[in-house]
Design a protein around this motif. Structure first.
Motif, short mmCIF file in Angstrom:
data_model
loop_
_atom_site.label_atom_id
_atom_site.label_comp_id
_atom_site.label_asym_id
_atom_site.label_seq_id
_atom_site.Cartn_x
_atom_site.Cartn_y
_atom_site.Cartn_z
N LEU A 145 0.82 -1.22 0.00
CA LEU A 145 0.00 0.00 0.00
C LEU A 145 0.84 1.26 0.00
N THR A 146 2.15 1.13 0.21
CA THR A 146 3.03 2.30 0.24
C THR A 146 3.80 2.47 -1.06
N SER A 147 3.65 1.54 -1.99
CA SER A 147 4.43 1.59 -3.23
C SER A 147 4.01 2.75 -4.11
N ALA A 148 4.99 3.37 -4.76
CA ALA A 148 4.71 4.46 -5.69
C ALA A 148 4.38 3.92 -7.08
N VAL A 149 4.55 2.62 -7.28
CA VAL A 149 4.26 1.99 -8.56
C VAL A 149 2.75 1.93 -8.76
#
Length: 224
Positions: free
Chosen positions: A42-46
Protein backbone atom coordinates in the motif's frame (compact mmCIF):
# COMPACT_ATOMS: atom_id res chain seq x y z
CA UNK A 1 -18.74 1.85 23.59
CA UNK A 2 -19.11 -0.37 20.51
CA UNK A 3 -21.49 -3.26 21.03
CA UNK A 4 -20.66 -6.69 19.66
CA UNK A 5 -23.55 -8.37 17.87
CA UNK A 6 -24.57 -11.57 19.67
CA UNK A 7 -25.59 -13.03 16.32
CA UNK A 8 -22.19 -12.67 14.70
CA UNK A 9 -20.79 -16.10 15.72
CA UNK A 10 -24.00 -17.82 14.58
CA UNK A 11 -23.74 -16.07 11.23
CA UNK A 12 -20.15 -17.09 10.51
CA UNK A 13 -21.04 -20.06 8.32
CA UNK A 14 -23.58 -18.06 6.34
CA UNK A 15 -21.11 -15.23 5.79
CA UNK A 16 -18.47 -17.66 4.54
CA UNK A 17 -21.02 -19.09 2.14
CA UNK A 18 -21.68 -15.58 0.84
CA UNK A 19 -18.03 -15.19 -0.02
CA UNK A 20 -17.46 -18.60 -1.59
CA UNK A 21 -20.62 -18.43 -3.70
CA UNK A 22 -19.60 -15.17 -5.32
CA UNK A 23 -18.20 -15.53 -8.85
CA UNK A 24 -14.63 -16.80 -9.07
CA UNK A 25 -11.94 -14.28 -10.05
CA UNK A 26 -12.09 -15.56 -13.64
CA UNK A 27 -15.67 -14.32 -13.92
CA UNK A 28 -15.45 -11.40 -11.49
CA UNK A 29 -14.63 -7.78 -12.17
CA UNK A 30 -11.03 -8.16 -10.98
CA UNK A 31 -8.30 -9.72 -13.17
CA UNK A 32 -6.99 -13.24 -12.59
CA UNK A 33 -4.09 -13.76 -10.20
CA UNK A 34 -0.84 -15.01 -11.73
CA UNK A 35 0.75 -16.42 -8.55
CA UNK A 36 -0.38 -17.92 -5.24
CA UNK A 37 -0.37 -14.59 -3.39
CA UNK A 38 0.37 -10.97 -4.16
CA UNK A 39 0.04 -9.07 -0.88
CA UNK A 40 -0.62 -5.40 -1.61
CA UNK A 41 2.19 -2.95 -0.99
CA UNK A 42 0.00 0.00 0.00
CA UNK A 43 3.03 2.30 0.24
CA UNK A 44 4.43 1.59 -3.23
CA UNK A 45 4.71 4.46 -5.69
CA UNK A 46 4.26 1.99 -8.56
CA UNK A 47 0.84 2.42 -10.18
CA UNK A 48 -0.76 -0.76 -11.53
CA UNK A 49 -4.30 -2.10 -11.94
CA UNK A 50 -4.59 -3.08 -8.29
CA UNK A 51 -1.51 -2.87 -6.07
CA UNK A 52 2.11 -3.91 -6.48
CA UNK A 53 3.15 -7.04 -4.56
CA UNK A 54 5.32 -6.62 -1.49
CA UNK A 55 8.21 -8.96 -0.74
CA UNK A 56 7.93 -9.39 3.04
CA UNK A 57 4.64 -11.17 3.82
CA UNK A 58 3.21 -12.01 7.27
CA UNK A 59 0.07 -13.68 8.56
CA UNK A 60 -1.30 -10.28 9.56
CA UNK A 61 -1.56 -9.38 5.85
CA UNK A 62 -4.44 -11.87 5.70
CA UNK A 63 -6.12 -10.93 8.97
CA UNK A 64 -8.65 -8.29 10.09
CA UNK A 65 -10.80 -8.17 13.22
CA UNK A 66 -12.78 -5.01 12.54
CA UNK A 67 -16.16 -6.56 11.68
CA UNK A 68 -16.99 -7.93 15.13
CA UNK A 69 -18.18 -4.67 16.68
CA UNK A 70 -20.92 -2.29 15.58
CA UNK A 71 -19.88 0.90 13.79
CA UNK A 72 -20.70 4.41 15.00
CA UNK A 73 -24.05 5.40 13.49
CA UNK A 74 -24.11 8.88 15.05
CA UNK A 75 -24.07 10.74 11.74
CA UNK A 76 -26.38 12.40 9.22
CA UNK A 77 -27.64 9.15 7.71
CA UNK A 78 -27.62 6.98 10.83
CA UNK A 79 -25.51 4.25 9.25
CA UNK A 80 -21.89 3.11 9.34
CA UNK A 81 -19.90 0.99 6.88
CA UNK A 82 -16.83 -0.91 8.09
CA UNK A 83 -14.89 -2.24 5.13
CA UNK A 84 -12.67 -5.32 4.97
CA UNK A 85 -11.18 -4.73 1.53
CA UNK A 86 -7.63 -4.77 0.19
CA UNK A 87 -6.87 -1.48 1.95
CA UNK A 88 -7.54 -3.19 5.29
CA UNK A 89 -6.49 -6.75 4.34
CA UNK A 90 -3.54 -6.44 1.92
CA UNK A 91 -3.60 -10.21 1.31
CA UNK A 92 -6.81 -9.74 -0.69
CA UNK A 93 -4.83 -8.21 -3.55
CA UNK A 94 -5.62 -10.11 -6.80
CA UNK A 95 -8.07 -12.47 -5.02
CA UNK A 96 -11.24 -10.75 -6.22
CA UNK A 97 -13.21 -10.75 -2.94
CA UNK A 98 -13.89 -8.44 0.01
CA UNK A 99 -16.44 -7.87 2.76
CA UNK A 100 -17.93 -5.13 4.89
CA UNK A 101 -20.22 -4.70 7.87
CA UNK A 102 -23.01 -2.11 7.78
CA UNK A 103 -24.80 -0.93 10.92
CA UNK A 104 -28.02 1.07 10.96
CA UNK A 105 -29.53 3.08 13.79
CA UNK A 106 -33.33 3.04 14.06
CA UNK A 107 -34.45 5.00 11.00
CA UNK A 108 -30.93 4.81 9.56
CA UNK A 109 -30.26 4.85 5.82
CA UNK A 110 -27.42 3.65 3.63
CA UNK A 111 -28.24 6.20 0.91
CA UNK A 112 -28.59 5.41 -2.79
CA UNK A 113 -25.17 4.47 -4.17
CA UNK A 114 -23.41 2.16 -6.62
CA UNK A 115 -20.42 -0.19 -6.59
CA UNK A 116 -18.87 0.17 -10.05
CA UNK A 117 -16.61 -2.87 -9.70
CA UNK A 118 -18.69 -5.47 -7.84
CA UNK A 119 -21.94 -7.27 -7.20
CA UNK A 120 -22.91 -7.16 -3.50
CA UNK A 121 -24.61 -9.81 -1.35
CA UNK A 122 -25.86 -8.85 2.11
CA UNK A 123 -26.62 -11.22 5.00
CA UNK A 124 -28.79 -9.72 7.76
CA UNK A 125 -27.25 -10.19 11.21
CA UNK A 126 -30.03 -8.49 13.15
CA UNK A 127 -33.05 -6.25 12.66
CA UNK A 128 -35.06 -5.67 9.50
CA UNK A 129 -34.31 -3.54 6.44
CA UNK A 130 -36.19 -2.23 3.43
CA UNK A 131 -33.75 -2.72 0.55
CA UNK A 132 -33.84 -2.26 -3.19
CA UNK A 133 -32.06 -1.53 -6.44
CA UNK A 134 -33.08 0.26 -9.62
CA UNK A 135 -32.48 -1.31 -13.03
CA UNK A 136 -31.31 0.62 -16.09
CA UNK A 137 -34.92 0.33 -17.24
CA UNK A 138 -35.88 2.42 -14.17
CA UNK A 139 -37.63 -0.45 -12.39
CA UNK A 140 -37.39 -0.65 -8.61
CA UNK A 141 -36.73 -4.16 -7.25
CA UNK A 142 -37.35 -3.99 -3.49
CA UNK A 143 -38.00 -6.22 -0.50
CA UNK A 144 -38.08 -6.20 3.30
CA UNK A 145 -35.39 -8.52 4.69
CA UNK A 146 -34.87 -9.74 8.25
CA UNK A 147 -32.27 -11.63 10.31
CA UNK A 148 -30.92 -14.62 8.38
CA UNK A 149 -32.00 -13.32 4.96
CA UNK A 150 -29.76 -12.68 1.95
CA UNK A 151 -30.29 -10.08 -0.79
CA UNK A 152 -28.24 -9.35 -3.92
CA UNK A 153 -27.45 -5.98 -5.50
CA UNK A 154 -26.18 -6.40 -9.08
CA UNK A 155 -22.92 -4.73 -10.04
CA UNK A 156 -23.15 -1.07 -10.95
CA UNK A 157 -26.87 -0.60 -10.18
CA UNK A 158 -28.09 2.09 -7.79
CA UNK A 159 -29.25 0.55 -4.50
CA UNK A 160 -30.05 1.40 -0.87
CA UNK A 161 -30.92 -0.04 2.55
CA UNK A 162 -33.24 1.60 5.10
CA UNK A 163 -33.95 0.59 8.70
CA UNK A 164 -37.58 1.52 9.30
CA UNK A 165 -37.66 -0.28 12.64
CA UNK A 166 -37.21 1.08 16.16
CA UNK A 167 -34.20 -1.15 16.95
CA UNK A 168 -30.70 -1.24 15.39
CA UNK A 169 -30.00 -3.43 12.37
CA UNK A 170 -26.79 -4.84 10.88
CA UNK A 171 -25.64 -6.78 7.82
CA UNK A 172 -22.46 -8.34 6.51
CA UNK A 173 -21.80 -7.71 2.81
CA UNK A 174 -19.70 -9.77 0.40
CA UNK A 175 -18.26 -8.42 -2.87
CA UNK A 176 -16.60 -10.05 -5.88
CA UNK A 177 -13.87 -7.40 -5.95
CA UNK A 178 -10.95 -6.63 -3.67
CA UNK A 179 -11.98 -2.95 -3.82
CA UNK A 180 -15.59 -2.53 -5.01
CA UNK A 181 -15.63 1.27 -4.94
CA UNK A 182 -18.63 3.25 -3.73
CA UNK A 183 -20.32 6.25 -5.32
CA UNK A 184 -23.06 7.87 -3.24
CA UNK A 185 -25.34 9.67 -5.67
CA UNK A 186 -26.04 12.72 -3.52
CA UNK A 187 -22.41 13.23 -2.50
CA UNK A 188 -21.12 12.59 -6.02
CA UNK A 189 -23.39 15.19 -7.57
CA UNK A 190 -23.61 17.84 -4.85
CA UNK A 191 -20.23 17.60 -3.10
CA UNK A 192 -17.78 16.85 -5.92
CA UNK A 193 -14.48 18.71 -6.15
CA UNK A 194 -14.26 20.65 -8.41
CA UNK A 195 -17.99 21.28 -8.18
CA UNK A 196 -20.51 20.11 -10.75
CA UNK A 197 -21.77 23.33 -12.38
CA UNK A 198 -24.95 24.58 -10.72
CA UNK A 199 -26.51 25.06 -14.16
CA UNK A 200 -26.16 21.29 -14.73
CA UNK A 201 -27.81 20.44 -11.40
CA UNK A 202 -30.68 22.93 -11.74
CA UNK A 203 -31.44 21.64 -15.23
CA UNK A 204 -31.13 17.96 -14.31
CA UNK A 205 -33.29 18.16 -11.17
CA UNK A 206 -35.61 20.93 -12.38
CA UNK A 207 -35.01 23.04 -9.27
CA UNK A 208 -33.71 26.53 -8.60
CA UNK A 209 -30.25 27.69 -7.57
CA UNK A 210 -31.32 28.18 -3.95
CA UNK A 211 -32.45 24.55 -3.65
CA UNK A 212 -29.13 23.32 -5.07
CA UNK A 213 -27.14 25.53 -2.70
CA UNK A 214 -29.19 24.26 0.24
CA UNK A 215 -28.43 20.64 -0.62
CA UNK A 216 -24.75 21.45 -1.17
CA UNK A 217 -24.51 23.08 2.27
CA UNK A 218 -25.92 19.99 3.95
CA UNK A 219 -23.56 17.60 2.17
CA UNK A 220 -20.39 19.68 2.42
CA UNK A 221 -17.62 18.04 4.49
CA UNK A 222 -17.70 19.27 8.06
CA UNK A 223 -14.73 21.43 8.99
CA UNK A 224 -12.71 20.25 11.97
Amino acid sequence: MARTSPLLPCAAVAVLLLVVTLPSPSTAGDPDLLQDICVADLTSAVKVNGFACKAAVTEDDFYFRGLGAAGNTSNTYGSAVTGANVEKVPGLNTLGVSMSRIDYAPGGLNPPHTHPRATEMVFVLQGALDVGFITTGNRLVAKTITAGDVFVFPRGLVHFQKNNGDVPAAVVSAFNSQLPGTQSLATTLFAASPEVPISVLTKAFQVGTKEVEKIKSRLAPKKS
